[in-house]
Design a protein around this motif. Structure first.
Motif, PDB file in Angstrom:
ATOM      1  N   GLU A 107      44.781 -45.560 -19.722  1.00  0.00           N
ATOM      2  CA  GLU A 107      45.020 -44.951 -18.418  1.00  0.00           C
ATOM      3  C   GLU A 107      43.760 -44.953 -17.553  1.00  0.00           C
ATOM      4  O   GLU A 107      42.629 -45.020 -18.050  1.00  0.00           O
ATOM      5  CB  GLU A 107      45.541 -43.524 -18.574  1.00  0.00           C
ATOM      6  N   ASN A 108      43.989 -44.869 -16.257  1.00  0.00           N
ATOM      7  CA  ASN A 108      42.888 -44.750 -15.293  1.00  0.00           C
ATOM      8  C   ASN A 108      42.034 -43.537 -15.638  1.00  0.00           C
ATOM      9  O   ASN A 108      42.546 -42.461 -15.933  1.00  0.00           O
ATOM     10  CB  ASN A 108      43.475 -44.605 -13.884  1.00  0.00           C
ATOM     11  N   VAL A 122      37.637 -46.917 -16.756  1.00  0.00           N
ATOM     12  CA  VAL A 122      38.785 -47.801 -16.540  1.00  0.00           C
ATOM     13  C   VAL A 122      39.423 -47.486 -15.189  1.00  0.00           C
ATOM     14  O   VAL A 122      39.730 -46.327 -14.898  1.00  0.00           O
ATOM     15  CB  VAL A 122      39.830 -47.617 -17.663  1.00  0.00           C
ATOM     16  N   TYR A 123      39.600 -48.504 -14.378  1.00  0.00           N
ATOM     17  CA  TYR A 123      40.430 -48.379 -13.185  1.00  0.00           C
ATOM     18  C   TYR A 123      41.876 -48.769 -13.489  1.00  0.00           C
ATOM     19  O   TYR A 123      42.814 -48.119 -13.054  1.00  0.00           O
ATOM     20  CB  TYR A 123      39.901 -49.257 -12.052  1.00  0.00           C
ATOM     21  N   GLN A 124      42.031 -49.869 -14.241  1.00  0.00           N
ATOM     22  CA  GLN A 124      43.365 -50.359 -14.570  1.00  0.00           C
ATOM     23  C   GLN A 124      43.362 -50.898 -15.987  1.00  0.00           C
ATOM     24  O   GLN A 124      42.575 -51.786 -16.321  1.00  0.00           O
ATOM     25  CB  GLN A 124      43.799 -51.465 -13.604  1.00  0.00           C
ATOM     26  N   GLY A 125      44.213 -50.343 -16.856  1.00  0.00           N
ATOM     27  CA  GLY A 125      44.382 -50.897 -18.181  1.00  0.00           C
ATOM     28  C   GLY A 125      45.353 -52.062 -18.159  1.00  0.00           C
ATOM     29  O   GLY A 125      45.950 -52.396 -17.128  1.00  0.00           O
ATOM     30  N   LYS A 137      46.965 -39.975 -12.545  1.00  0.00           N
ATOM     31  CA  LYS A 137      47.373 -40.816 -11.423  1.00  0.00           C
ATOM     32  C   LYS A 137      46.772 -42.209 -11.565  1.00  0.00           C
ATOM     33  O   LYS A 137      45.594 -42.356 -11.873  1.00  0.00           O
ATOM     34  CB  LYS A 137      46.932 -40.187 -10.099  1.00  0.00           C
ATOM     35  N   GLU A 138      47.600 -43.204 -11.325  1.00  0.00           N
ATOM     36  CA  GLU A 138      47.149 -44.587 -11.359  1.00  0.00           C
ATOM     37  C   GLU A 138      46.966 -45.110  -9.937  1.00  0.00           C
ATOM     38  O   GLU A 138      47.464 -44.522  -8.972  1.00  0.00           O
ATOM     39  CB  GLU A 138      48.159 -45.457 -12.113  1.00  0.00           C
TER      40      GLU A 138
END
Length: 330
Positions: A20-21, A129-132, A218-219
Motif C-alpha cells: 500500500e501507499n 512506496v507511492y504505488q505497489g 488512501k491510494e
C-alpha cells in the motif's frame, strides 16, 4: 534482509506486491568499491557486478543490497530516476517495469559531505512506496476517454483502465513503467507515467494526483493523458501515419520523454520578461516550483515504432513519432 528487518526479508519486487501507499523501508546508500577511470570498456568492467557481492563493511551480516529478486536471479528493471527538486530535499523517485514506484530520501546529505574529505562511505536513507504492484483500475480516471477497440485477442477489455500487453494477456496493474518524470508544482509533486509494454490496443500515459505517502489507507489517483499505437488500433491497422506512407502496418508505440517547460517560459509578474535566463538549470527548477500544475506546459515525446516506411526509411531514420505539448487539467 532478515524477517525482522525493514523489508521483512523480501527482495524489492516481492516487497511491492500488494503493497500500500505509504509503506516505508529504512536503509542506507553504501559506496561500492568501484569508480570509472575514464576509459570506455565493455560491460564486463562495469560497477553493476558489485551488487552481486556482499555490501562493503557489512560482510557476513543481514545488511544486503535491495536487488529486484536476489544476488543471482533476474528481476524487473528499474528505469528512469526523477529528482525531488524542492528546497532542502535530497532524494529521487524511481519506477520499475513491474509496475511500482516510490520515493528515496537521502538524509543529512550536506552534513555527510562536509564531515569527510572524500566521498562518504554510506548515507542514511528511507524509501516510501507511492504505488505497489497492485490492481489500479479503481484508481484511474478516464473522463470519458481511453476507449479501446474490442477484439477477441484482448477479451473483455473495453478501455484504458486495463492493459492488453500481448494476445490473451490482460493486466490490471501498471505494465512496464518506462518513462517517469516528477513535475514539481506550486501545489505539490506530480508523476507522469509512461508505459512501454508493447500494448496491442494502445500504449498508455497518465499523470498522478499530488504525490503523498501518509499511509492513511488512501491510494493515488491516475488521470488518463493519452494512448497511442497498438497492433489492433484501428488507425494503425488502416496504415494511418504522418508523413503519409510511413505506416507499414499496425504496431506498438512508446511515450518516452518528459520535459516541464513551465520554468523556461515563465514570465515576471506584470512583465513580458522571462523569469530566468537561458542555460540556468537551477533557476529553471526554482521557477517550476512557482507554477500551479494546471498552468504547466509539459513537452512529451512519442516514438511510433511502426512508422518506419516511406520517408522515414528513405532518409534512413530510426522511426517516426511526435513531440507534443500538454497542459494538465486536474
Amino acid at each position: 534482509m532478515s524477517e525482522n528487518g525493514p523489508t521483512h526479508g523480501l527482495w524489492r519486487d516481492a516487497y511491492h506486491k500488494d503493497r500500500e501507499n505509504g509503506s516505508m523501508v529504512s536503509g542506507k546508500f553504501v559506496a561500492i568499491d568501484w569508480q570509472w577511470d575514464g576509459v570506455v570498456r565493455n560491460y564486463r568492467h562495469d560497477g553493476a557486478w558489485e551488487f552481486q557481492i556482499q555490501v562493503p563493511g557489512y560482510e557476513g551480516t543481514q545488511m544486503m543490497w535491495w536487488n529486484a529478486r536476489s544476488y543471482d536471479a533476474p528481476g524487473a528493471k528499474t528505469e528512469h530516476i526523477s529528482p525531488d527538486t524542492r528546497p532542502g530535499m535530497s532524494g529521487f523517485i524511481q519506477g520499475s517495469t513491474a509496475g511500482y514506484f516510490g520515493h528515496y530520501y537521502i538524509h543529512d546529505l550536506t552534513d555527510a559531505l562536509n564531515a569527510v574529505d572524500t566521498f562518504p562511505k554510506e548515507l542514511k536513507s528511507s524509501y516510501y512506496v507511492y504505488q505497489g504492484e497492485n490492481d489500479i483500475r479503481a484508481q484511474i480516471e478516464l473522463n470519458g476517454d481511453g476507449l479501446f477497440r474490442k477484439v477477441e485477442q484482448c477479451l473483455n477489455i473495453n478501455d484504458a483502465t486495463q492493459n492488453c500487453d500481448n494476445d490473451n494477456s490482460i493486466k490490471n496493474t501498471f505494465e512496464d513503467v518506462d518513462g517517469l518524470e516528477i513535475i514539481a508544482a506550486a501545489d505539490g509533486l506530480y508523476a507522469v507515467i509512461q508505459e512501454d509494454s508493447g500494448a496491442e490496443l494502445g500504449e498508455r500515459m497518465f499523470i498522478s494526483s499530488a504525490l503523498e505517502h501518509e499511509k492513511d489507507g488512501k491510494e493515488l489517483t491516475y488521470y488518463f493523458m493519452a494512448m497511442s499505437g497498438g497492433k489492433y488500433n484501428t488507425r494503425m491497422a488502416a496504415h494511418v501515419g504522418v508523413p503519409a506512407t510511413t505506416n507499414d502496418g499496425g504496431g506498438s508505440h512508446e511515450f518516452s520523454g518528459i520535459i516541464d517547460l513551465s520554468g523556461m517560459v515563465a514570465k515576471e509578474s506584470g512583465s513580458s520578461n522571462f523569469m530566468i535566463k537561458a542555460h540556468d538549470g537551477a533557476a529553471k527548477r526554482a521557477a517550476e516550483l512557482k507554477v500551479p500544475i494546471n498552468d504547466k506546459l509539459i513537452a512529451l515525446n512519442l516514438q511510433a515504432h511502426n512508422l518506419d516506411s516511406g520517408a522515414v526509411k528513405a532518409l534512413k531514420a530510426d522511426r517516426g513519432g511526435q513531440v507534443l505539448v500538454y497542459q494538465p487539467s486536474i
